[in-house]
Every structure is written in structure tokens, then in C-alpha cells.
Design a protein around this motif. Structure first.
Motif, PDB file in Angstrom:
ATOM      1  N   ASN A  13       0.829  -1.202   0.000  1.00  0.00           N
ATOM      2  CA  ASN A  13       0.000   0.000   0.000  1.00  0.00           C
ATOM      3  C   ASN A  13       0.865   1.255   0.000  1.00  0.00           C
ATOM      4  OD1 ASN A  13      -2.020   1.872   0.264  1.00  0.00           O
ATOM      5  ND2 ASN A  13      -2.857   1.058   2.164  1.00  0.00           N
ATOM      6  N   THR A  14       0.690   2.078  -1.022  1.00  0.00           N
ATOM      7  CA  THR A  14       1.446   3.319  -1.137  1.00  0.00           C
ATOM      8  C   THR A  14       0.674   4.519  -0.585  1.00  0.00           C
ATOM      9  OG1 THR A  14       0.625   3.625  -3.401  1.00  0.00           O
ATOM     10  CG2 THR A  14       2.765   2.539  -3.140  1.00  0.00           C
ATOM     11  N   ALA A  15      -0.335   4.272   0.252  1.00  0.00           N
ATOM     12  CA  ALA A  15      -1.102   5.368   0.836  1.00  0.00           C
ATOM     13  C   ALA A  15      -0.223   6.213   1.757  1.00  0.00           C
ATOM     14  CB  ALA A  15      -2.291   4.823   1.621  1.00  0.00           C
ATOM     15  N   SER A  16      -0.452   7.522   1.712  1.00  0.00           N
ATOM     16  CA  SER A  16       0.261   8.443   2.596  1.00  0.00           C
ATOM     17  C   SER A  16      -0.450   9.781   2.544  1.00  0.00           C
ATOM     18  CB  SER A  16       1.716   8.618   2.146  1.00  0.00           C
ATOM     19  OG  SER A  16       2.322   9.725   2.784  1.00  0.00           O
ATOM     20  N   ASP A  17      -0.498  10.459   3.662  1.00  0.00           N
ATOM     21  CA  ASP A  17      -1.065  11.803   3.671  1.00  0.00           C
ATOM     22  C   ASP A  17      -0.213  12.773   2.859  1.00  0.00           C
ATOM     23  OD1 ASP A  17      -3.202  11.045   5.208  1.00  0.00           O
ATOM     24  OD2 ASP A  17      -2.329  11.703   7.100  1.00  0.00           O
ATOM     25  N   LEU A  18       1.058  12.425   2.666  1.00  0.00           N
ATOM     26  CA  LEU A  18       1.940  13.266   1.870  1.00  0.00           C
ATOM     27  C   LEU A  18       1.923  12.879   0.389  1.00  0.00           C
ATOM     28  CD1 LEU A  18       4.889  13.690   4.361  1.00  0.00           C
ATOM     29  CD2 LEU A  18       3.457  15.515   3.409  1.00  0.00           C
ATOM     30  N   THR A  19       1.167  11.854   0.062  1.00  0.00           N
ATOM     31  CA  THR A  19       0.904  11.512  -1.335  1.00  0.00           C
ATOM     32  C   THR A  19      -0.606  11.638  -1.519  1.00  0.00           C
ATOM     33  OG1 THR A  19       2.756   9.945  -1.279  1.00  0.00           O
ATOM     34  CG2 THR A  19       1.257   9.777  -3.152  1.00  0.00           C
ATOM     35  N   LEU A  35       1.038  -4.082   3.934  1.00  0.00           N
ATOM     36  CA  LEU A  35       2.468  -3.783   3.966  1.00  0.00           C
ATOM     37  C   LEU A  35       2.694  -2.379   3.420  1.00  0.00           C
ATOM     38  CD1 LEU A  35       5.429  -4.871   4.349  1.00  0.00           C
ATOM     39  CD2 LEU A  35       5.322  -5.566   1.948  1.00  0.00           C
ATOM     40  N   PRO A  36       2.858  -1.381   4.282  1.00  0.00           N
ATOM     41  CA  PRO A  36       3.164  -0.040   3.772  1.00  0.00           C
ATOM     42  C   PRO A  36       4.504  -0.047   3.035  1.00  0.00           C
ATOM     43  CG  PRO A  36       2.538   0.013   6.088  1.00  0.00           C
ATOM     44  CD  PRO A  36       2.781  -1.423   5.742  1.00  0.00           C
ATOM     45  N   VAL A  37       4.527   0.578   1.882  1.00  0.00           N
ATOM     46  CA  VAL A  37       5.768   0.667   1.109  1.00  0.00           C
ATOM     47  C   VAL A  37       6.033   2.133   0.771  1.00  0.00           C
ATOM     48  CG1 VAL A  37       5.699  -1.672   0.182  1.00  0.00           C
ATOM     49  CG2 VAL A  37       4.507   0.155  -1.030  1.00  0.00           C
ATOM     50  N   VAL A  38       7.197   2.400   0.227  1.00  0.00           N
ATOM     51  CA  VAL A  38       7.607   3.776  -0.065  1.00  0.00           C
ATOM     52  C   VAL A  38       6.550   4.459  -0.926  1.00  0.00           C
ATOM     53  CG1 VAL A  38       9.334   5.235  -1.167  1.00  0.00           C
ATOM     54  CG2 VAL A  38      10.044   3.203   0.124  1.00  0.00           C
ATOM     55  N   SER A  39       6.130   5.630  -0.500  1.00  0.00           N
ATOM     56  CA  SER A  39       5.071   6.374  -1.179  1.00  0.00           C
ATOM     57  C   SER A  39       5.647   7.656  -1.758  1.00  0.00           C
ATOM     58  CB  SER A  39       3.946   6.699  -0.189  1.00  0.00           C
ATOM     59  OG  SER A  39       2.856   7.295  -0.835  1.00  0.00           O
ATOM     60  N   LEU A  40       5.426   7.861  -3.058  1.00  0.00           N
ATOM     61  CA  LEU A  40       5.998   9.010  -3.754  1.00  0.00           C
ATOM     62  C   LEU A  40       4.898   9.914  -4.273  1.00  0.00           C
ATOM     63  CD1 LEU A  40       8.761   7.147  -5.785  1.00  0.00           C
ATOM     64  CD2 LEU A  40       9.042   8.432  -3.657  1.00  0.00           C
ATOM     65  N   ALA A  59      13.068  -1.144  -2.433  1.00  0.00           N
ATOM     66  CA  ALA A  59      12.565  -1.386  -1.082  1.00  0.00           C
ATOM     67  C   ALA A  59      11.380  -2.346  -1.096  1.00  0.00           C
ATOM     68  CB  ALA A  59      12.171  -0.069  -0.436  1.00  0.00           C
ATOM     69  N   ALA A  60      10.448  -2.141  -2.035  1.00  0.00           N
ATOM     70  CA  ALA A  60       9.286  -3.032  -2.120  1.00  0.00           C
ATOM     71  C   ALA A  60       9.711  -4.452  -2.457  1.00  0.00           C
ATOM     72  CB  ALA A  60       8.297  -2.508  -3.157  1.00  0.00           C
ATOM     73  N   GLU A  61      10.635  -4.585  -3.402  1.00  0.00           N
ATOM     74  CA  GLU A  61      11.130  -5.919  -3.761  1.00  0.00           C
ATOM     75  C   GLU A  61      11.732  -6.623  -2.549  1.00  0.00           C
ATOM     76  OE1 GLU A  61      14.887  -7.888  -6.214  1.00  0.00           O
ATOM     77  OE2 GLU A  61      14.244  -5.857  -6.724  1.00  0.00           O
ATOM     78  N   GLU A  62      12.587  -5.918  -1.823  1.00  0.00           N
ATOM     79  CA  GLU A  62      13.276  -6.552  -0.696  1.00  0.00           C
ATOM     80  C   GLU A  62      12.310  -6.905   0.426  1.00  0.00           C
ATOM     81  OE1 GLU A  62      16.162  -7.636  -0.967  1.00  0.00           O
ATOM     82  OE2 GLU A  62      16.916  -6.512  -2.692  1.00  0.00           O
ATOM     83  N   LEU A  63      11.317  -6.053   0.674  1.00  0.00           N
ATOM     84  CA  LEU A  63      10.338  -6.356   1.718  1.00  0.00           C
ATOM     85  C   LEU A  63       9.490  -7.569   1.347  1.00  0.00           C
ATOM     86  CD1 LEU A  63       9.125  -2.807   2.801  1.00  0.00           C
ATOM     87  CD2 LEU A  63      10.438  -4.444   4.170  1.00  0.00           C
ATOM     88  N   LEU A  64       9.104  -7.669   0.086  1.00  0.00           N
ATOM     89  CA  LEU A  64       8.306  -8.823  -0.344  1.00  0.00           C
ATOM     90  C   LEU A  64       9.121 -10.108  -0.250  1.00  0.00           C
ATOM     91  CD1 LEU A  64       6.476  -7.248  -3.409  1.00  0.00           C
ATOM     92  CD2 LEU A  64       5.437  -7.927  -1.234  1.00  0.00           C
ATOM     93  N   ARG A  65      10.389 -10.018  -0.614  1.00  0.00           N
ATOM     94  CA  ARG A  65      11.243 -11.213  -0.558  1.00  0.00           C
ATOM     95  C   ARG A  65      11.534 -11.618   0.882  1.00  0.00           C
ATOM     96  NH1 ARG A  65      15.120  -9.426  -3.430  1.00  0.00           N
ATOM     97  NH2 ARG A  65      14.448 -10.353  -5.396  1.00  0.00           N
ATOM     98  N   ALA A  66      11.695 -10.643   1.744  1.00  0.00           N
ATOM     99  CA  ALA A  66      12.136 -10.919   3.110  1.00  0.00           C
ATOM    100  C   ALA A  66      11.032 -11.444   4.011  1.00  0.00           C
ATOM    101  CB  ALA A  66      12.730  -9.651   3.721  1.00  0.00           C
ATOM    102  N   ASN A  67       9.777 -11.224   3.627  1.00  0.00           N
ATOM    103  CA  ASN A  67       8.660 -11.559   4.505  1.00  0.00           C
ATOM    104  C   ASN A  67       7.926 -12.829   4.062  1.00  0.00           C
ATOM    105  OD1 ASN A  67       8.151  -9.497   6.721  1.00  0.00           O
ATOM    106  ND2 ASN A  67       8.532  -8.164   4.960  1.00  0.00           N
ATOM    107  N   PRO A  68       7.197 -13.472   4.997  1.00  0.00           N
ATOM    108  CA  PRO A  68       6.480 -14.716   4.681  1.00  0.00           C
ATOM    109  C   PRO A  68       5.166 -14.438   3.935  1.00  0.00           C
ATOM    110  CG  PRO A  68       6.160 -14.165   6.981  1.00  0.00           C
ATOM    111  CD  PRO A  68       7.134 -13.166   6.442  1.00  0.00           C
ATOM    112  N   VAL A  89      -0.996  -7.945  -3.639  1.00  0.00           N
ATOM    113  CA  VAL A  89      -1.857  -6.997  -4.346  1.00  0.00           C
ATOM    114  C   VAL A  89      -1.171  -5.638  -4.243  1.00  0.00           C
ATOM    115  CG1 VAL A  89      -4.119  -5.901  -4.482  1.00  0.00           C
ATOM    116  CG2 VAL A  89      -3.930  -8.306  -3.808  1.00  0.00           C
ATOM    117  N   LEU A  90      -0.948  -5.001  -5.380  1.00  0.00           N
ATOM    118  CA  LEU A  90      -0.189  -3.767  -5.462  1.00  0.00           C
ATOM    119  C   LEU A  90      -1.145  -2.586  -5.597  1.00  0.00           C
ATOM    120  CD1 LEU A  90       2.293  -5.147  -8.140  1.00  0.00           C
ATOM    121  CD2 LEU A  90       2.744  -4.993  -5.681  1.00  0.00           C
ATOM    122  N   LEU A  91      -1.109  -1.665  -4.646  1.00  0.00           N
ATOM    123  CA  LEU A  91      -1.995  -0.504  -4.660  1.00  0.00           C
ATOM    124  C   LEU A  91      -1.184   0.749  -4.958  1.00  0.00           C
ATOM    125  CD1 LEU A  91      -4.239  -1.116  -1.492  1.00  0.00           C
ATOM    126  CD2 LEU A  91      -4.483  -2.022  -3.807  1.00  0.00           C
ATOM    127  N   GLY A  92      -1.414   1.319  -6.128  1.00  0.00           N
ATOM    128  CA  GLY A  92      -0.703   2.527  -6.537  1.00  0.00           C
ATOM    129  C   GLY A  92      -1.624   3.463  -7.281  1.00  0.00           C
TER     130      GLY A  92
END
Length: 569
Positions: free
Chosen positions: A41-47, A74-79, A98-107, A112-115
Motif C-alpha cells: 500500500n502506497t497510501a500516505s497523507d503526503l501523497t 504492507l506499507p511501502v515507499v510512497s511518492l 525497497a518493495a522488492e526486498e520487503l516482499l522477498r524478506a517476509n512470509p 496486491v499492489l496498490l498505486g
């Protein structure tokens, strides 16, 4: 099949105990035997364009649970395109990494990609391609149309238009400020065919969005319905082991290019599609955009190339209705995330408003796809969007007026003594991936005030940077190699004659090869090139590739898969 998450949760040893215990927190014991679906999820008040994605995530979560999976947000970097400095493009590769590494590192077994906002869907798709877990995109959708003084506003496009009217003296600063509250009517991304709308629609043509979903307005309840269904689909993707590498092919990218041309989409899609293809190991070049898409008719009459806005496109039939008109140009075998070919969804895709979605026999622009240019000014290519250009400027010869940096441009463009006329060619350098850094959207340079006051509204502009997909004008951009990478743009001098011939696919400066070889880059230009000392910017400048290959980092090309290198804590 054994779930990937079982590597964390299966068994009775200490590590499995730790993984389960820390995640249990009220979950039933069999929760760890179910598919684990991340909601990136790329949600952010700054985006602000993505701020509503938390609500969308709740609908995805319901669908995942209904299908028997476990949803894990899973919050991910939001631009945020309008907020992040110096430019959001500087951070696209970081967000993808960052998103790739978090997805790989976690179980997790799938995602689902929200952008929504410009860089978020490209970054998420780059990540998904590299980690290669079952993945599907839910685009956040465009905002509803606002009005000012009784006229619909196209966000982005009308910002450029109204600001130029202020500079020309035809609109007061007070009226300009009053338009602010009307420009952004609702949640969602830009309602023009800017990069955000383009990438959502192109992602559907690529096959990673459920057909018919992209372009659904952000406040429309049907977006939540689609999110729910996509959550259910995500669980079935895991059962079928349907990964991006299993259905994204060269034919998928052909369909994306055809769609890009037919919708009159943003030039930014070129650099993003090249980067996504690079992660998949699919050979895609800038020449493919010209070969496949340059002569595709523009069928969508939508700002900045036309009149209407994204809400109109949705009610008129959406992307599938557009693609039905160019069905013969599509790859019939290219699959979507649903497992069915894209063309299967076109039989029942009527056009409800032929003013918004033109029939192929009466296009908005007969050949409006993005054109690739080469010449001694751009040996590895540059591009132009003819549909957004002035027809009379597509073949032009004019004297260069050179600016060495964005700061140099801003300092001098409105100088009444600037030696410039309507036939001049504005040249801005130092704005490429390495030079700025991050390749900002500055190629659509504002015109000199004294020319605006004379009624001039377009000029040929040449730059190694990008421009907003909401922008318009006769702009040659993505000039490669960029000035900071030794490109000939660094050698151009004010007074040199620049020749643009879009039909011939040429952009040249009338200076001999011998003379160019004798020249050295202007000291002011070199002084303006980025030279960061630390952090992400240093890493980026050292490793970023050029625009003609997607401006990814050299060490991120290709896929590393989903296997974690070391399993222990």
C-alpha cells in the motif's frame, strides 16, 4: 503446491515457533496454513493522490479473507509527484528496490499492489517483476472533474495553462489563486491523461490489472467492488502459481505500446515500461515504441491532447472500448493476470460516447503515437509526443537559446533583454537522470514572458529531462546521452541552428562533427551537474542508466526471484 510462507511457519522447531507466535495475536491456528497475501500500500497523507488507498486496502482484505487467504497490509515507499523534492523520479528506483526486498524478506505468497500517483505503479511493477511472486495491481483511480468559472479543469494541464495566462497578463493572480480549491475536486490522481492515468491504463493493457478496472474514478464505489474481487483473485493466483514471469511477454508490451498510443498517453510511460521490461529480462527498446506505436491513431479525446477528462473516458467505455477499435494491432495471445488473453475482453466493450472515444475511422490524430528521434543531438535517441505538439512546429529550424540548468533558465527566461524570438529553439540541459539528478519534469519550459505577451503559445523546446504527462507543447525530451553523461547536448551553444524534422525522425544541430569534437562542455553546465557526496543520491548518480533503457540502476536489472539468501535470523 507448498506455500512459500511455509518456510517460515511449518514445523515444530524454535524458528517456526517464533514466526507463528509473533504473528498469532488472536489469529486461529490454521491461519498459518492459508495463502498469505501482502497488500503493498502506497497510501500516505503526503501523497494526496494515494491517500484513499487505505480504504481500498480494506476491500482487498475482505476479498482475500473471503477466498480463504490471510491479508497482510504492507506499507511501502510512497511518492507524491507534487510534493517530493527534488523530483519523485529520483526515488522511483529506491521505492522499487525497497518493495522488492520487503516482499522477498517476509512470509508472503502473493501480493496486491496498490498505486496511483505517477511513480507508484511503475515502482511496484518493477518490484513485482524482480521478486516474481503472484501479483496483481489495483490502480487508485482518477479524481472527479472540478470546474472554475463554469469550465471543467484538467489538473496539471490547466495549472500550466492558467499560470502562463498570469505571466501573459490575461489572468489576475487573485483569480489564479481562487482556482486552487476547484482544481482538485476529490480524492484520486490527476484527471487528465497524465502519467498516473496513463500508467494505470497501460498496466491494464500489459495484463497486470483485472480488465475493465483501470480508469475507475477514485470515489466510485465500483473501485471498492473491483478491489474486493481482486483480493479474491490474489488467492487464486497463488493456487495457480501465476507469476508475472508466467504471463508477461514481448506481446504484453506490444499491447501496452498500442494502448499508450491510442489513449494519447504520457511520454513518461516509455521510461517506465523500459524499466519494467528490464526487470523481466524482456528485450524492449525505444525503437519498439516507434515501430509499434508511432502510427497508431489517437482515439481518446482527452486533455492534454484533446477536450475531455478521465471521468468522461470511464463513462464512455474505458480502455477496453478503446482497444476494441485497434484490436487488429494487439497480440492475440498475450495473457492477463486472470489467465485469459486481453483480446477476450473486447467482444463486450461498446463505446458509449464516440466524442470521447473516437471511432478508428475518425481519430483525434491519425498518427499520434510517441515518435523516436535521432541525430547528432541525440545519438541514442530522444522522443516527442506529436499529439501534444503544434503541427506547424513538427518541422522547424531555429536558433538555439541555451540554458545550462533549471536555475539558469529560471533566472533568465523572463529577462526582457533575452535574445529570443518565436522561431528560437529553447535548449535546457543538465536535467537527465545523472545530471539533476533524477530527470525532473522540466522539459516543457515556460515560454519567455515577452513572447507570451506577443501571443506566442508554443515553441520548440529540447531537453534531456522529462515533462509531465499533463503538459503539452512541441517538446523534444529524454535526449540521450544526457549532457552529464557526455552527450552532445553539453556542446550546444546559443546561436547554433537546431533542426527538428519529426517525419524524418531527426533532431540535429547544424554543427560539423569536427567542430563538435573540438568543443568542450560549457563550464557553467558542468558546474550545474549533480555531485552528491552521500546517501541515496550518491548511489543513484553512480549507478543510474540512461533514459533509453529505462533509467533503472545498473545492479537492479533482471529478476532475483523470491528465495531469501539466508534463512536464519
Amino acid at each position: 503446491m507448498e506455500l512459500r510462507s511455509a518456510r517460515w511457519y511449518a514445523g515444530r522447531d524454535r524458528d517456526a515457533y517464533i514466526h507463528r507466535a509473533w504473528m498469532r495475536r488472536g489469529a486461529p491456528g490454521d491461519a498459518f496454513d492459508r495463502p498469505q497475501v501482502a497488500i503493498a500500500n502506497t497510501a500516505s497523507d503526503l501523497t494526496p493522490c494515494n491517500s484513499h488507498l487505505t480504504e481500498v486496502a480494506r476491500s482487498v482484505r475482505t476479498g482475500v479473507h473471503e477466498a480463504g487467504g490471510v491479508a497482510l497490509e504492507l506499507p511501502v515507499v510512497s511518492l507524491g509527484e507534487t510534493q517530493v523534492r527534488p523530483t519523485a523520479m529520483l526515488w522511483r528506483n529506491l521505492a522499487a528496490m525497497a518493495a522488492e526486498e520487503l516482499l522477498r524478506a517476509n512470509p508472503v505468497d502473493g501480493v496486491v499492489l496498490l498505486g496511483g500517483c505517477d511513480k507508484t505503479i511503475p515502482a511496484l511493477l518493477m518490484a513485482a517483476a524482480s521478486v516474481d511472486l503472484p501479483a496483481v495491481v489495483v490502480p487508485g483511480g482518477p479524481m472527479l472533474t472540478g470546474t472554475f468559472r463554469g469550465v471543467p479543469l484538467g489538473c496539471g494541464t490547466d495549472v500550466w495553462r492558467l499560470s502562463e495566462e498570469v505571466r501573459a497578463g490575461t489572468l489576475s493572480a487573485e483569480q489564479f489563486t481562487r482556482s486552487e480549491s476547484a482544481m482538485i475536486r476529490s480524492r484520486g490522481h490527476c484527471n487528465t491523461m497524465g502519467t498516473a492515468s496513463t500508467m494505470a491504463l497501460v498496466a491494464e493493457a500489459l495484463g497486470v490489472v483485472v480488465p475493465g478496472v483501470a480508469g475507475t474514478p477514485a470515489p466510485d464505489s465500483r473501485l471498492l467492488e473491483a478491489a474486493h474481487e481482486t483480493g479474491r483473485l490474489a488467492v487464486s493466483l497463488i493456487a495457480a502459481d501465476r507469476r508475472p514471469s508466467s504471463f508477461l511477454t514481448a506481446g504484453s508490451f506490444r499491447n501496452a505500446i498500442v494502448a499508450l498510443a491510442a489513449i494519447g498517453g504520457s511520454t513518461n510511460a516509455v521510461v517506465h515500461l523500459l524499466a519494467i521490461a528490464g526487470r523481466l529480462g524482456i528485450e524492449l527498446t525505444i525503437d519498439d515504441f516507434d515501430r509499434v506505436g508511432s502510427r497508431v491513431p489517437v482515439l481518446v479525446d482527452l486533455l492534454p491532447a484533446g477536450r475531455f477528462l478521465m471521468e468522461d473516458l470511464h463513462r464512455a467505455g474505458g480502455l477496453l472500448a478503446v482497444l476494441r477499435e485497434v484490436r487488429d494491432l494487439l497480440d492475440p495471445d498475450a495473457l492477463t493476470v486472470t489467465g485469459r488473453p486481453l483480446v477476450d475482453y473486447l467482444d463486450d466493450a461498446p463505446t458509449w460516447d464516440p466524442e470521447v472515444i473516437r471511432p478508428r475511422a475518425a481519430p483525434l490524430v491519425a498518427e499520434g503515437g510517441i515518435a523516436m528521434l535521432r541525430g547528432n543531438l541525440a545519438p541514442r535517441g530522444a522522443l516527442i509526443k506529436p499529439a501534444a505538439a503544434s503541427p506547424g512546429l513538427l518541422r522547424h529550424r531555429g536558433r538555439a537559446v541555451v540554458f545550462d540548468s533549471v536555475e539558469d533558465f529560471r533566472a533568465r527566461v523572463d529577462d526582457p533583454d533575452l535574445d529570443v524570438d518565436a522561431d528560437s529553439v529553447l535548449v535546457l540541459r543538465g536535467c537527465g537522470p545523472r545530471g539533476y539528478p533524477g530527470m525532473p519534469e522540466v522539459a516543457n519550459m515556460p515560454l519567455p514572458r515577452k513572447l507570451l505577451e506577443q501571443g506566442v503559445r508554443d515553441m520548440v523546446r529540447v531537453c534531456d529531462g522529462r515533462m509531465s504527462g499533463t503538459a503539452y507543447g512541441t517538446v523534444v525530451l529524454h535526449v540521450t546521452p544526457e549532457a552529464a553523461a557526455g552527450g552532445p547536448l553539453a556542446l550546444v551553444r546559443t546561436g547554433d541552428v537546431v533542426v527538428l524534422d519529426v517525419a524524418a525522425r531527426r533532431i540535429d544541430v547544424e554543427v560539423s562533427d569536427a567542430e563538435l569534437a573540438r568543443r568542450t562542455p560549457d563550464a557553467a553546465a558542468v558546474a550545474g551537474f549533480a555531485d552528491p557526496r552521500r546517501g541515496w543520491e550518491r548511489l543513484y548518480v553512480d549507478h543510474v542508466l540512461q533514459a533509453d533503457t529505462g533509467a533503472d540502476l545498473d545492479f537492479l536489472l533482471g529478476s532475483s526471484g523470491s528465495v531469501v539468501g539466508r534463512e536464519s535470523h
